[in-house]
Design a protein around this motif. Sequence first.
Motif, PDB file in Angstrom:
ATOM      1  N   ASN A 204     -39.426  63.724 -16.351  1.00 10.50           N
ATOM      2  CA  ASN A 204     -40.304  62.877 -16.930  1.00 10.50           C
ATOM      3  C   ASN A 204     -39.786  62.454 -18.372  1.00 10.50           C
ATOM      4  OD1 ASN A 204     -41.923  62.220 -14.491  1.00 10.50           O
ATOM      5  ND2 ASN A 204     -43.137  63.639 -15.208  1.00 10.50           N
ATOM      6  N   GLN A 205     -38.427  62.400 -18.573  1.00  5.00           N
ATOM      7  CA  GLN A 205     -38.017  61.987 -19.677  1.00  5.00           C
ATOM      8  C   GLN A 205     -37.313  60.637 -19.973  1.00  5.00           C
ATOM      9  OE1 GLN A 205     -37.945  64.709 -22.655  1.00  5.00           O
ATOM     10  NE2 GLN A 205     -39.541  65.269 -21.296  1.00  5.00           N
ATOM     11  N   GLU A 206     -37.736  59.624 -19.148  1.00  4.79           N
ATOM     12  CA  GLU A 206     -37.109  58.207 -19.117  1.00  4.79           C
ATOM     13  C   GLU A 206     -37.500  57.875 -20.849  1.00  4.79           C
ATOM     14  OE1 GLU A 206     -39.110  59.412 -16.893  1.00  4.79           O
ATOM     15  OE2 GLU A 206     -38.568  58.624 -15.126  1.00  4.79           O
ATOM     16  N   GLU A 207     -38.796  57.809 -21.089  1.00  2.85           N
ATOM     17  CA  GLU A 207     -39.156  57.240 -22.305  1.00  2.85           C
ATOM     18  C   GLU A 207     -38.480  57.788 -23.443  1.00  2.85           C
ATOM     19  OE1 GLU A 207     -43.382  56.912 -22.937  1.00  2.85           O
ATOM     20  OE2 GLU A 207     -43.646  55.595 -21.083  1.00  2.85           O
ATOM     21  N   LYS A 208     -38.334  59.387 -23.398  1.00  2.00           N
ATOM     22  CA  LYS A 208     -37.408  59.908 -24.562  1.00  2.00           C
ATOM     23  C   LYS A 208     -36.220  59.557 -24.527  1.00  2.00           C
ATOM     24  CE  LYS A 208     -37.209  63.038 -27.683  1.00  2.00           C
ATOM     25  NZ  LYS A 208     -37.731  63.040 -28.935  1.00  2.00           N
ATOM     26  N   SER A 209     -35.566  59.571 -23.336  1.00  2.00           N
ATOM     27  CA  SER A 209     -33.932  58.833 -23.311  1.00  2.00           C
ATOM     28  C   SER A 209     -33.725  57.534 -23.803  1.00  2.00           C
ATOM     29  CB  SER A 209     -33.322  59.158 -21.925  1.00  2.00           C
ATOM     30  OG  SER A 209     -33.899  58.384 -20.795  1.00  2.00           O
ATOM     31  N   ILE A 210     -34.729  56.828 -23.486  1.00  2.00           N
ATOM     32  CA  ILE A 210     -34.555  55.294 -23.884  1.00  2.00           C
ATOM     33  C   ILE A 210     -34.731  55.385 -25.415  1.00  2.00           C
ATOM     34  CG2 ILE A 210     -35.821  53.038 -24.049  1.00  2.00           C
ATOM     35  CD1 ILE A 210     -36.433  53.528 -21.019  1.00  2.00           C
ATOM     36  N   GLU A 211     -35.808  56.157 -26.111  1.00  5.41           N
ATOM     37  CA  GLU A 211     -35.919  56.149 -27.440  1.00  5.41           C
ATOM     38  C   GLU A 211     -34.707  56.949 -28.316  1.00  5.41           C
ATOM     39  OE1 GLU A 211     -39.060  58.681 -28.372  1.00  5.41           O
ATOM     40  OE2 GLU A 211     -40.723  57.465 -27.378  1.00  5.41           O
ATOM     41  N   ILE A 212     -34.047  57.883 -27.673  1.00  5.59           N
ATOM     42  CA  ILE A 212     -32.911  58.328 -28.307  1.00  5.59           C
ATOM     43  C   ILE A 212     -31.636  57.054 -28.240  1.00  5.59           C
ATOM     44  CG2 ILE A 212     -31.082  59.903 -27.985  1.00  5.59           C
ATOM     45  CD1 ILE A 212     -32.947  61.750 -26.784  1.00  5.59           C
ATOM     46  N   PHE A 213     -31.568  56.367 -26.790  1.00  6.10           N
ATOM     47  CA  PHE A 213     -30.600  55.219 -26.640  1.00  6.10           C
ATOM     48  C   PHE A 213     -30.913  54.417 -27.717  1.00  6.10           C
ATOM     49  CE2 PHE A 213     -29.512  51.264 -25.083  1.00  6.10           C
ATOM     50  CZ  PHE A 213     -28.347  51.305 -24.668  1.00  6.10           C
ATOM     51  N   GLU A 214     -32.037  53.915 -27.959  1.00  2.00           N
ATOM     52  CA  GLU A 214     -32.300  52.759 -28.921  1.00  2.00           C
ATOM     53  C   GLU A 214     -32.029  53.320 -30.321  1.00  2.00           C
ATOM     54  OE1 GLU A 214     -36.537  52.055 -28.089  1.00  2.00           O
ATOM     55  OE2 GLU A 214     -36.029  50.633 -26.493  1.00  2.00           O
ATOM     56  N   GLU A 215     -32.291  54.439 -30.534  1.00  2.00           N
ATOM     57  CA  GLU A 215     -31.982  55.019 -31.912  1.00  2.00           C
ATOM     58  C   GLU A 215     -30.345  54.865 -32.313  1.00  2.00           C
ATOM     59  OE1 GLU A 215     -32.436  59.153 -34.485  1.00  2.00           O
ATOM     60  OE2 GLU A 215     -33.414  58.631 -32.978  1.00  2.00           O
ATOM     61  N   GLN A 216     -29.895  55.460 -31.171  1.00  3.21           N
ATOM     62  CA  GLN A 216     -28.339  55.343 -31.210  1.00  3.21           C
ATOM     63  C   GLN A 216     -27.519  53.847 -31.380  1.00  3.21           C
ATOM     64  OE1 GLN A 216     -26.307  57.814 -32.083  1.00  3.21           O
ATOM     65  NE2 GLN A 216     -24.574  56.160 -32.300  1.00  3.21           N
ATOM     66  N   ASN A 217     -28.361  53.030 -30.493  1.00  4.61           N
ATOM     67  CA  ASN A 217     -27.879  51.584 -30.311  1.00  4.61           C
ATOM     68  C   ASN A 217     -28.224  51.016 -31.767  1.00  4.61           C
ATOM     69  OD1 ASN A 217     -27.047  49.389 -28.872  1.00  4.61           O
ATOM     70  ND2 ASN A 217     -29.002  48.859 -28.132  1.00  4.61           N
TER      71      ASN A 217
END
Length: 602
Positions: free
Chosen positions: A239-252
């Motif tokens: 259940n780490q979808e939101e966390k992975s999206i947050e990390i992606f958005e930060e790098q993006n």
Amino acid sequence: MRNAPKVVRKPKNFWGTLRRLFKYMSLKKWLLLLAFVLSGVATILQIFTPRVLGNATTIIFNGVIEGVQEGTSRFPIDFSSIYKILTMVAILYIANALLSYVAQFTLVRIVQKTVYDLRQDFKAKMSLVPISYYDTNSNGDIMSRAINDVDNIARQLVQTVNQAIISIVQFFGIFIMMLSISWKLSIVALITVPLSAFIISLIAPRSQRYFSKQQRELGKLNGQIEENFSGHTEIISFNQEEKSIEIFEEQNEKLFKVAFKAQFISGVLMPLMNMVKNLGYVFVAVLGGIEVATGVMPLGDVQAFLTYTNQFSEPMKQLTNILNTIQSIVASTERIFEVLDEEEMEITSTDIPAVQTDDKVTFEHVRFGYDRSADLMTDFNLSVKSGQMVAIVGPTGAGKSTIINLLERFYDVRGGSIKLEGVDTRDMDRDALRDRFAMVLQDTWLFHGTIFENIKYGARKGITDEEVYAAAKMAHADEFIRTLPEGYQTYLNEEASNISQGQRQLLTIARAFIKDPEILILDEATSSVDTRTEILIQNAMRKLLEGRTSFVVAHRLSTIRDADNIIVMNQGDIMETGTHDELMAQKGFYADLYNSQFTEAS
């Protein structure tokens, strides 16, 4: 240390990198020279056109003035001369188009060959760098260099080189034509050059820094995307979808900010250059009008000069754009050259005299560590006889997989030696050494292709189809393969996810069977199959292991009870050694491990 991101240091050698890139292009130096000449001639023809058209304007203007002076409604204009001039202009334009096309075609061929050579060298280099390079660089960053950076060079280099030739020829050619018309107006137009150069020198270095940072951030983002896609199942299960999206958005977001600054700063150049051009144009127009009014210059010459003035700023603008593009190209090229400049594995001799010994593999006072500041092994000693099955057991981090890495020379020892039949493996050719091994790991690796091709991968030359089928049967993979719609010709997708994990493991075991190695390495090779299949594989393994030396890394100790020698490791050192019965009788570390597994199972 696996896949840990590495900080990419920029060489800060703009001109050195550019010269090195052009060395790749110089391999086709005669074609490059032809492209330069054709593009230069095409540009010169284009430069002559305004002067020729200016003559037509002068003829028409003089005819009108003469008609006005004579008070007639018909103007004595020499239309035959105008037709000749227009014909000449048409010929110049057609010749310019043809020469430009041939020059562009030639440059495309040169650049594509350059990029082809870069890709070839990059791929060859990746097979020469030590395994530690892959351990300390993310897969995404390596892929970004191999794909994005090379593609960036391919996309922009053709237009950049062609435009650079045109702009340089235009600059000097137009300036010569301007001098031939009026040296006074030429000086006025030339005043804009140092101002433009000052603006470029002020902005370009800052833009270059951001372009380099942009490529680095793009590599990090690619690494993150690759990691998320390959571990998509794990992300969902935890259940780490939101966390992975947050990390992606930060790098993006980081990439967005850097890319915006790079494009914004480089984009400021064009408006400033246009401003300088317009100021120069206004001054030339005013002074040219005065020259015509006083009868010093004909109108056609002023018209031609104004056209040249407008065109004179174009090379400067194009060179500004080229400079921005070159910065992006150099940033990508530097990242490619960083890999090409990495240290390579040492090439070792293959002409080593045979040594008489009863030992197949010997570890003598081996010292090794992944981190140069600390050693995992300090004084590791082990002798393995030909045909022995050696099991390696111990807790996580004990150094079990390290032995495999050292055997296959994925890493070299820091001290002591590892000998194969009495010969130090560091004195052996890596390919020749690895041909004597076959390895089945817990993490399966299968490529996109048919099952038949995957089993045959790495087999000796001249292998027959029947031998492939026989290897599959020995690994107990034949039964499930034949139930598939296409059988052995079934295509596996990128991650071979269209078959189960256990079936993937069976295929890798079949691949080891068909190689027919002297030494077999098994790293939890049966961990992903069911108990029944595991028993069948172990029976097949006994046949395969007859007369062969084998190293078996095991966590389930029940699978290695028949080993000739069991090495119990902890923190890089051997704690105990012996057969299963001997170690159980000692009631030491191994006995505790063995009994704990059965306690947990119950």
